[in-house]
Scaffold this motif. Sequence first.
Motif, PDB file in Angstrom:
ATOM      1  N   ARG A 104       0.853  -1.189   0.000  1.00 39.04           N
ATOM      2  CA  ARG A 104       0.000   0.000   0.000  1.00 39.04           C
ATOM      3  C   ARG A 104       0.886   1.235   0.000  1.00 39.04           C
ATOM      4  O   ARG A 104       2.081   1.150   0.249  1.00 39.04           O
ATOM      5  CB  ARG A 104      -0.888   0.013   1.252  1.00 39.04           C
ATOM      6  CG  ARG A 104      -1.768  -1.213   1.393  1.00 39.04           C
ATOM      7  CD  ARG A 104      -2.344  -1.360   2.799  1.00 39.04           C
ATOM      8  NE  ARG A 104      -1.232  -1.431   3.764  1.00 39.04           N
ATOM      9  CZ  ARG A 104      -1.214  -0.791   4.929  1.00 39.04           C
ATOM     10  NH1 ARG A 104      -2.228  -0.055   5.322  1.00 39.04           N
ATOM     11  NH2 ARG A 104      -0.175  -0.896   5.733  1.00 39.04           N
ATOM     12  N   VAL A 105       0.301   2.379  -0.262  1.00 39.93           N
ATOM     13  CA  VAL A 105       1.041   3.639  -0.200  1.00 39.93           C
ATOM     14  C   VAL A 105       1.693   3.782   1.179  1.00 39.93           C
ATOM     15  O   VAL A 105       2.856   4.176   1.288  1.00 39.93           O
ATOM     16  CB  VAL A 105       0.116   4.845  -0.523  1.00 39.93           C
ATOM     17  CG1 VAL A 105       0.798   6.159  -0.177  1.00 39.93           C
ATOM     18  CG2 VAL A 105      -0.294   4.820  -1.995  1.00 39.93           C
ATOM     19  N   ALA A 144       5.617   4.500   2.106  1.00 36.81           N
ATOM     20  CA  ALA A 144       5.978   5.654   2.941  1.00 36.81           C
ATOM     21  C   ALA A 144       6.814   5.212   4.141  1.00 36.81           C
ATOM     22  O   ALA A 144       7.826   5.849   4.464  1.00 36.81           O
ATOM     23  CB  ALA A 144       4.721   6.393   3.397  1.00 36.81           C
ATOM     24  N   ILE A 148       2.990  10.332   3.672  1.00 34.34           N
ATOM     25  CA  ILE A 148       1.971   9.642   2.880  1.00 34.34           C
ATOM     26  C   ILE A 148       1.610  10.474   1.640  1.00 34.34           C
ATOM     27  O   ILE A 148       1.480   9.932   0.542  1.00 34.34           O
ATOM     28  CB  ILE A 148       0.700   9.379   3.721  1.00 34.34           C
ATOM     29  CG1 ILE A 148       1.005   8.416   4.872  1.00 34.34           C
ATOM     30  CG2 ILE A 148      -0.444   8.871   2.866  1.00 34.34           C
ATOM     31  CD1 ILE A 148       1.049   6.967   4.505  1.00 34.34           C
ATOM     32  N   THR A 192       4.310  10.304  -0.956  1.00 32.77           N
ATOM     33  CA  THR A 192       4.332   8.948  -1.507  1.00 32.77           C
ATOM     34  C   THR A 192       3.188   8.752  -2.480  1.00 32.77           C
ATOM     35  O   THR A 192       3.366   8.199  -3.572  1.00 32.77           O
ATOM     36  CB  THR A 192       4.259   7.900  -0.380  1.00 32.77           C
ATOM     37  OG1 THR A 192       5.314   8.148   0.553  1.00 32.77           O
ATOM     38  CG2 THR A 192       4.388   6.495  -0.925  1.00 32.77           C
ATOM     39  N   SER A 193       1.998   9.207  -2.117  1.00 32.90           N
ATOM     40  CA  SER A 193       0.837   9.073  -2.983  1.00 32.90           C
ATOM     41  C   SER A 193       1.048   9.811  -4.305  1.00 32.90           C
ATOM     42  O   SER A 193       0.707   9.296  -5.380  1.00 32.90           O
ATOM     43  CB  SER A 193      -0.415   9.588  -2.272  1.00 32.90           C
ATOM     44  OG  SER A 193      -1.558   9.349  -3.057  1.00 32.90           O
ATOM     45  N   VAL A 222       3.312   7.761  -6.439  1.00 32.85           N
ATOM     46  CA  VAL A 222       2.577   6.647  -7.040  1.00 32.85           C
ATOM     47  C   VAL A 222       1.701   7.160  -8.185  1.00 32.85           C
ATOM     48  O   VAL A 222       1.589   6.499  -9.231  1.00 32.85           O
ATOM     49  CB  VAL A 222       1.751   5.882  -5.985  1.00 32.85           C
ATOM     50  CG1 VAL A 222       0.808   4.879  -6.631  1.00 32.85           C
ATOM     51  CG2 VAL A 222       2.678   5.169  -4.996  1.00 32.85           C
ATOM     52  N   ASP A 223       1.100   8.339  -8.012  1.00 37.95           N
ATOM     53  CA  ASP A 223       0.325   8.940  -9.104  1.00 37.95           C
ATOM     54  C   ASP A 223       1.180   9.066 -10.366  1.00 37.95           C
ATOM     55  O   ASP A 223       0.721   8.769 -11.475  1.00 37.95           O
ATOM     56  CB  ASP A 223      -0.184  10.342  -8.721  1.00 37.95           C
ATOM     57  CG  ASP A 223      -1.278  10.330  -7.680  1.00 37.95           C
ATOM     58  OD1 ASP A 223      -1.882   9.262  -7.435  1.00 37.95           O
ATOM     59  OD2 ASP A 223      -1.527  11.411  -7.096  1.00 37.95           O
ATOM     60  N   ARG A 228      -3.223   1.002  -9.105  1.00 44.42           N
ATOM     61  CA  ARG A 228      -3.875   0.863  -7.800  1.00 44.42           C
ATOM     62  C   ARG A 228      -5.114   0.007  -7.997  1.00 44.42           C
ATOM     63  O   ARG A 228      -5.862   0.212  -8.948  1.00 44.42           O
ATOM     64  CB  ARG A 228      -4.310   2.225  -7.266  1.00 44.42           C
ATOM     65  CG  ARG A 228      -3.222   3.093  -6.718  1.00 44.42           C
ATOM     66  CD  ARG A 228      -3.867   4.394  -6.197  1.00 44.42           C
ATOM     67  NE  ARG A 228      -2.994   5.144  -5.355  1.00 44.42           N
ATOM     68  CZ  ARG A 228      -2.380   6.262  -5.714  1.00 44.42           C
ATOM     69  NH1 ARG A 228      -2.541   6.763  -6.917  1.00 44.42           N
ATOM     70  NH2 ARG A 228      -1.602   6.904  -4.865  1.00 44.42           N
ATOM     71  N   SER A 284      -7.999   2.056   1.537  1.00 43.35           N
ATOM     72  CA  SER A 284      -6.681   2.009   0.902  1.00 43.35           C
ATOM     73  C   SER A 284      -6.730   1.185  -0.381  1.00 43.35           C
ATOM     74  O   SER A 284      -7.704   0.488  -0.654  1.00 43.35           O
ATOM     75  CB  SER A 284      -5.635   1.415   1.864  1.00 43.35           C
ATOM     76  OG  SER A 284      -5.819   0.027   2.030  1.00 43.35           O
ATOM     77  N   LEU A 314      -1.100  -1.793  -4.450  1.00 40.21           N
ATOM     78  CA  LEU A 314      -0.299  -1.333  -5.575  1.00 40.21           C
ATOM     79  C   LEU A 314       0.345  -2.519  -6.276  1.00 40.21           C
ATOM     80  O   LEU A 314       0.755  -3.480  -5.625  1.00 40.21           O
ATOM     81  CB  LEU A 314       0.796  -0.378  -5.091  1.00 40.21           C
ATOM     82  CG  LEU A 314       0.317   0.808  -4.251  1.00 40.21           C
ATOM     83  CD1 LEU A 314       1.503   1.566  -3.684  1.00 40.21           C
ATOM     84  CD2 LEU A 314      -0.565   1.714  -5.082  1.00 40.21           C
TER      85      LEU A 314
END
Length: 158
Positions: free
Chosen positions: A58-59, A63, A70, A73-74, A77-78, A88, A97, A100
């Motif tokens: 997960r994000v 992190a 977070i 990190t998000s 991931v974007d 996702r 959540s 990934l």
Amino acid sequence: MAYKTTGDTAGLLDFFSDLVRCETRLYNALNDRLRERHGIVTSQFEALRYLRDHEGARVADLAAEFAIGIGATSKGVDRLEKQGWAVRTPNPADRRSSLLALTEEGTELVGAAEETFGATLAELITGVLDDASTAAAAQTLSRLRSALEERQVGMPTG
């Protein structure tokens, strides 16, 4: 340089300075090589590698691993998603959540980039440190990292 650590703050300051400057120079050199050969930067490589090696991450897991917030990190991931390297999916155990995963393109990219990364590290370190020195430094840094992580030192607050 020999560092005295018992009661020698200056020695610890010098140790810190060398540690950070070595990390920065290695990181920048790896960043340049990865960008040149694969169109990614070191932080993207590290995230892709983590996702490859930690199925269902997960994000929040990313992190925690990299000791970053977070939100940052998000956003990272974007960017991986936008490039088509990661996706996702809803987390069946927690609707708040996502899980990934790498895409096929992301898997191919991280494999190719890992070869470049390893070769570049070898190029930068081999000949400067012998195998025993490299192993000793790796063991020392691993022990320090474990102690800091165990005490949750340096974790982001947001």
